[in-house]
Design a protein around this motif. Structure first.
Motif, PDB file in Angstrom:
ATOM      1  N   TRP A 194      -2.523   8.702   5.849  1.00  0.00           N
ATOM      2  CA  TRP A 194      -1.466   7.776   6.244  1.00  0.00           C
ATOM      3  C   TRP A 194      -1.518   6.417   5.544  1.00  0.00           C
ATOM      4  O   TRP A 194      -0.456   5.875   5.222  1.00  0.00           O
ATOM      5  CB  TRP A 194      -1.407   7.615   7.763  1.00  0.00           C
ATOM      6  CG  TRP A 194      -2.538   6.874   8.400  1.00  0.00           C
ATOM      7  CD1 TRP A 194      -3.664   7.390   8.958  1.00  0.00           C
ATOM      8  CD2 TRP A 194      -2.641   5.458   8.539  1.00  0.00           C
ATOM      9  NE1 TRP A 194      -4.473   6.400   9.430  1.00  0.00           N
ATOM     10  CE2 TRP A 194      -3.871   5.203   9.189  1.00  0.00           C
ATOM     11  CE3 TRP A 194      -1.827   4.375   8.185  1.00  0.00           C
ATOM     12  CZ2 TRP A 194      -4.307   3.907   9.483  1.00  0.00           C
ATOM     13  CZ3 TRP A 194      -2.257   3.091   8.473  1.00  0.00           C
ATOM     14  CH2 TRP A 194      -3.475   2.869   9.117  1.00  0.00           C
ATOM     15  N   PRO A 195      -2.694   5.808   5.268  1.00  0.00           N
ATOM     16  CA  PRO A 195      -2.653   4.535   4.536  1.00  0.00           C
ATOM     17  C   PRO A 195      -2.035   4.689   3.142  1.00  0.00           C
ATOM     18  O   PRO A 195      -1.235   3.845   2.710  1.00  0.00           O
ATOM     19  CB  PRO A 195      -4.130   4.115   4.452  1.00  0.00           C
ATOM     20  CG  PRO A 195      -4.800   4.830   5.576  1.00  0.00           C
ATOM     21  CD  PRO A 195      -4.082   6.133   5.674  1.00  0.00           C
ATOM     22  N   ILE A 196      -2.377   5.783   2.442  1.00  0.00           N
ATOM     23  CA  ILE A 196      -1.794   6.009   1.123  1.00  0.00           C
ATOM     24  C   ILE A 196      -0.318   6.369   1.262  1.00  0.00           C
ATOM     25  O   ILE A 196       0.506   6.020   0.415  1.00  0.00           O
ATOM     26  CB  ILE A 196      -2.556   7.115   0.358  1.00  0.00           C
ATOM     27  CG1 ILE A 196      -4.043   6.776   0.283  1.00  0.00           C
ATOM     28  CG2 ILE A 196      -1.987   7.284  -1.046  1.00  0.00           C
ATOM     29  CD1 ILE A 196      -4.350   5.442  -0.366  1.00  0.00           C
ATOM     30  N   GLY A 197       0.023   7.054   2.361  1.00  0.00           N
ATOM     31  CA  GLY A 197       1.423   7.367   2.606  1.00  0.00           C
ATOM     32  C   GLY A 197       2.284   6.124   2.668  1.00  0.00           C
ATOM     33  O   GLY A 197       3.415   6.102   2.172  1.00  0.00           O
ATOM     34  N   ILE A 198       1.753   5.058   3.272  1.00  0.00           N
ATOM     35  CA  ILE A 198       2.506   3.807   3.380  1.00  0.00           C
ATOM     36  C   ILE A 198       2.475   3.035   2.064  1.00  0.00           C
ATOM     37  O   ILE A 198       3.511   2.613   1.549  1.00  0.00           O
ATOM     38  CB  ILE A 198       1.948   2.957   4.538  1.00  0.00           C
ATOM     39  CG1 ILE A 198       2.199   3.673   5.871  1.00  0.00           C
ATOM     40  CG2 ILE A 198       2.572   1.560   4.534  1.00  0.00           C
ATOM     41  CD1 ILE A 198       1.530   3.041   7.055  1.00  0.00           C
ATOM     42  N   LEU A 199       1.284   2.846   1.500  1.00  0.00           N
ATOM     43  CA  LEU A 199       1.130   2.025   0.294  1.00  0.00           C
ATOM     44  C   LEU A 199       1.810   2.651  -0.920  1.00  0.00           C
ATOM     45  O   LEU A 199       2.281   1.933  -1.802  1.00  0.00           O
ATOM     46  CB  LEU A 199      -0.346   1.797   0.006  1.00  0.00           C
ATOM     47  CG  LEU A 199      -1.118   0.950   1.021  1.00  0.00           C
ATOM     48  CD1 LEU A 199      -2.606   0.958   0.705  1.00  0.00           C
ATOM     49  CD2 LEU A 199      -0.573  -0.478   1.057  1.00  0.00           C
ATOM     50  N   ALA A 200       1.842   3.987  -0.972  1.00  0.00           N
ATOM     51  CA  ALA A 200       2.425   4.685  -2.121  1.00  0.00           C
ATOM     52  C   ALA A 200       3.845   5.177  -1.837  1.00  0.00           C
ATOM     53  O   ALA A 200       4.314   6.134  -2.458  1.00  0.00           O
ATOM     54  CB  ALA A 200       1.542   5.849  -2.544  1.00  0.00           C
ATOM     55  N   PHE A 201       4.521   4.540  -0.891  1.00  0.00           N
ATOM     56  CA  PHE A 201       5.932   4.814  -0.622  1.00  0.00           C
ATOM     57  C   PHE A 201       6.188   6.275  -0.252  1.00  0.00           C
ATOM     58  O   PHE A 201       7.199   6.866  -0.644  1.00  0.00           O
ATOM     59  CB  PHE A 201       6.800   4.416  -1.822  1.00  0.00           C
ATOM     60  CG  PHE A 201       6.635   2.977  -2.225  1.00  0.00           C
ATOM     61  CD1 PHE A 201       7.190   1.959  -1.473  1.00  0.00           C
ATOM     62  CD2 PHE A 201       5.903   2.641  -3.362  1.00  0.00           C
ATOM     63  CE1 PHE A 201       7.031   0.621  -1.848  1.00  0.00           C
ATOM     64  CE2 PHE A 201       5.740   1.315  -3.740  1.00  0.00           C
ATOM     65  CZ  PHE A 201       6.300   0.303  -2.984  1.00  0.00           C
ATOM     66  N   GLY A 202       5.245   6.893   0.481  1.00  0.00           N
ATOM     67  CA  GLY A 202       5.431   8.260   0.960  1.00  0.00           C
ATOM     68  C   GLY A 202       4.627   9.304   0.221  1.00  0.00           C
ATOM     69  O   GLY A 202       4.568  10.463   0.643  1.00  0.00           O
ATOM     70  N   GLU A 203       3.980   8.926  -0.876  1.00  0.00           N
ATOM     71  CA  GLU A 203       3.252   9.910  -1.684  1.00  0.00           C
ATOM     72  C   GLU A 203       1.964  10.385  -1.016  1.00  0.00           C
ATOM     73  O   GLU A 203       1.418  11.422  -1.391  1.00  0.00           O
ATOM     74  CB  GLU A 203       2.914   9.315  -3.054  1.00  0.00           C
ATOM     75  CG  GLU A 203       4.124   8.870  -3.859  1.00  0.00           C
ATOM     76  CD  GLU A 203       5.029  10.028  -4.239  1.00  0.00           C
ATOM     77  OE1 GLU A 203       4.787  10.670  -5.264  1.00  0.00           O
ATOM     78  OE2 GLU A 203       5.994  10.286  -3.490  1.00  0.00           O
ATOM     79  N   GLY A 204       1.475   9.642  -0.043  1.00  0.00           N
ATOM     80  CA  GLY A 204       0.221  10.017   0.604  1.00  0.00           C
ATOM     81  C   GLY A 204       0.325  11.205   1.539  1.00  0.00           C
ATOM     82  O   GLY A 204      -0.708  11.723   1.996  1.00  0.00           O
ATOM     83  N   TRP A 205       1.524  11.656   1.846  1.00  0.00           N
ATOM     84  CA  TRP A 205       1.679  12.890   2.633  1.00  0.00           C
ATOM     85  C   TRP A 205       1.529  14.046   1.646  1.00  0.00           C
ATOM     86  O   TRP A 205       2.444  14.807   1.385  1.00  0.00           O
ATOM     87  CB  TRP A 205       3.027  12.894   3.353  1.00  0.00           C
ATOM     88  CG  TRP A 205       3.277  11.608   4.094  1.00  0.00           C
ATOM     89  CD1 TRP A 205       4.269  10.706   3.875  1.00  0.00           C
ATOM     90  CD2 TRP A 205       2.489  11.088   5.169  1.00  0.00           C
ATOM     91  NE1 TRP A 205       4.154   9.644   4.727  1.00  0.00           N
ATOM     92  CE2 TRP A 205       3.071   9.849   5.547  1.00  0.00           C
ATOM     93  CE3 TRP A 205       1.352  11.523   5.849  1.00  0.00           C
ATOM     94  CZ2 TRP A 205       2.563   9.053   6.562  1.00  0.00           C
ATOM     95  CZ3 TRP A 205       0.830  10.731   6.867  1.00  0.00           C
ATOM     96  CH2 TRP A 205       1.427   9.523   7.217  1.00  0.00           C
ATOM     97  N   HIS A 206       0.317  14.117   1.114  1.00  0.00           N
ATOM     98  CA  HIS A 206       0.077  14.891  -0.097  1.00  0.00           C
ATOM     99  C   HIS A 206      -0.095  16.383   0.173  1.00  0.00           C
ATOM    100  O   HIS A 206       0.248  17.210  -0.672  1.00  0.00           O
ATOM    101  CB  HIS A 206      -1.163  14.331  -0.798  1.00  0.00           C
ATOM    102  CG  HIS A 206      -1.176  14.577  -2.275  1.00  0.00           C
ATOM    103  ND1 HIS A 206      -0.115  14.276  -3.107  1.00  0.00           N
ATOM    104  CD2 HIS A 206      -2.131  15.102  -3.093  1.00  0.00           C
ATOM    105  CE1 HIS A 206      -0.411  14.594  -4.343  1.00  0.00           C
ATOM    106  NE2 HIS A 206      -1.617  15.115  -4.376  1.00  0.00           N
ATOM    107  N   ASN A 207      -0.622  16.731   1.327  1.00  0.00           N
ATOM    108  CA  ASN A 207      -0.695  18.147   1.676  1.00  0.00           C
ATOM    109  C   ASN A 207       0.714  18.716   1.840  1.00  0.00           C
ATOM    110  O   ASN A 207       1.000  19.832   1.386  1.00  0.00           O
ATOM    111  CB  ASN A 207      -1.510  18.337   2.953  1.00  0.00           C
ATOM    112  CG  ASN A 207      -1.597  19.790   3.380  1.00  0.00           C
ATOM    113  OD1 ASN A 207      -1.114  20.166   4.450  1.00  0.00           O
ATOM    114  ND2 ASN A 207      -2.217  20.633   2.555  1.00  0.00           N
ATOM    115  N   ASN A 208       1.598  17.936   2.452  1.00  0.00           N
ATOM    116  CA  ASN A 208       3.000  18.345   2.559  1.00  0.00           C
ATOM    117  C   ASN A 208       3.593  18.577   1.172  1.00  0.00           C
ATOM    118  O   ASN A 208       4.305  19.556   0.931  1.00  0.00           O
ATOM    119  CB  ASN A 208       3.826  17.263   3.260  1.00  0.00           C
ATOM    120  CG  ASN A 208       3.402  17.028   4.693  1.00  0.00           C
ATOM    121  OD1 ASN A 208       2.581  17.756   5.246  1.00  0.00           O
ATOM    122  ND2 ASN A 208       3.957  15.990   5.305  1.00  0.00           N
TER     123      ASN A 208
END
Length: 262
Positions: A194-208
């Protein structure tokens, strides 16, 4: 670039910081995640050509390579995720997956040097031009920032911002392949972080993303903030995006890990 970023405390102004934030959004969200990643690498949505090229130019300003190079390398990553042919798998160490692979040009070119997987881009004069003149655009952007705001804008809008976007992008390859949760059985190390999901504009939901690499939306749960998806929705609302690809519920159910039984 990192050395230049060390000058940040000596050139801080609120105007320079606002320039940093604006360029972070332009190059990180519009350039890397919206254009380079979701549109060019995975073709998850379509825009008019003029807009595709404008967004790709935002990616050029991120100083992560020309569009053809970036998209081709990323396609190699998905084809060989977490195998010896993956350019940046954590199986070779966290440092390697984060940025070590960029410092070993021989090993990286051996894995991603073949650009034949991006022939549709190579056939377009715009991307060939960007490939040949790439560094001139980087230099021009630095000169423009200096001309507008002097050293504060050059340091914060160019050096600090570039380093920040570097590490946020690289963290998707490293952090989001090491820590987080897996909802979908992708057979690799990809994680939702989730921290990367926020900082990377959604890219951190990487398993998805690795489960449905064609999907324009990475935050598949309502609480998984995905700013890039919001931008795609805005473009669609303005009739500037179509052919937006999303996974069907049946596809997601098939990919989910089965619940553990007692």
């Amino acid at each position: 670039m990192h050395v230049g970023a060390l000058l940040a405390p000596f050139y801080f102004t609120w105007g320079a910081f606002k320039c940093f934030l604006a360029m972070y959004f332009i190059t990180g969200c519009l350039g890397i995640t919206l254009s380079y990643h979701r549109q060019l690498s995975h073709k998850s949505f379509r825009t008019p050509k003029w807009l595709e090229y404008v967004l790709a130019y935002c990616g050029v300003l991120a100083v992560q390579g020309d569009p053809l190079e970036w998209a081709s390398s990323h396609r190699h990553h998905h084809q060989h995720t977490d195998t010896p042919k993956d350019p940046h798998t954590p199986y070779e160490g966290f440092w390697w997956s984060h940025m070590g692979w960029l410092l070993d040009n021989e090993a990286t070119i051996e894995r991603v040097g073949d650009r034949s997987n991006a022939q549709e881009m190579a056939a377009q004069p715009f991307y060939r031009f960007m490939e040949k003149t790439y560094m001139w655009h980087i230099l021009a952007s630095a000169v423009a920032l200096f001309a507008i705001g002097g050293m504060p804008w050059l340091v914060w809008g160019f050096c600090v911002r570039t380093v920040w976007v570097y590490h946020i992008t690289w963290a998707v390859n490293s952090v989001s392949h090491c820590w987080g949760s897996q909802e979908f059985n992708t057979g690799d190390l990809s994680r939702n972080n989730w921290p990367i999901g926020i900082l990377a504009f959604g890219e951190g939901w990487h398993n998805n993303h690795h489960a449905f690499e064609f999907s324009a939306r990475h935050g598949l749960r309502w609480w998984q903030i995905d700013m890039t998806w919001m931008m795609i929705c805005l473009l669609k609302f303005l009739r500037l995006a179509d052919k937006v690809k999303l996974p069907k519920e049946a596809q997601m159910e098939r990919m989910r890990f089965e619940p553990t039984r007692a």
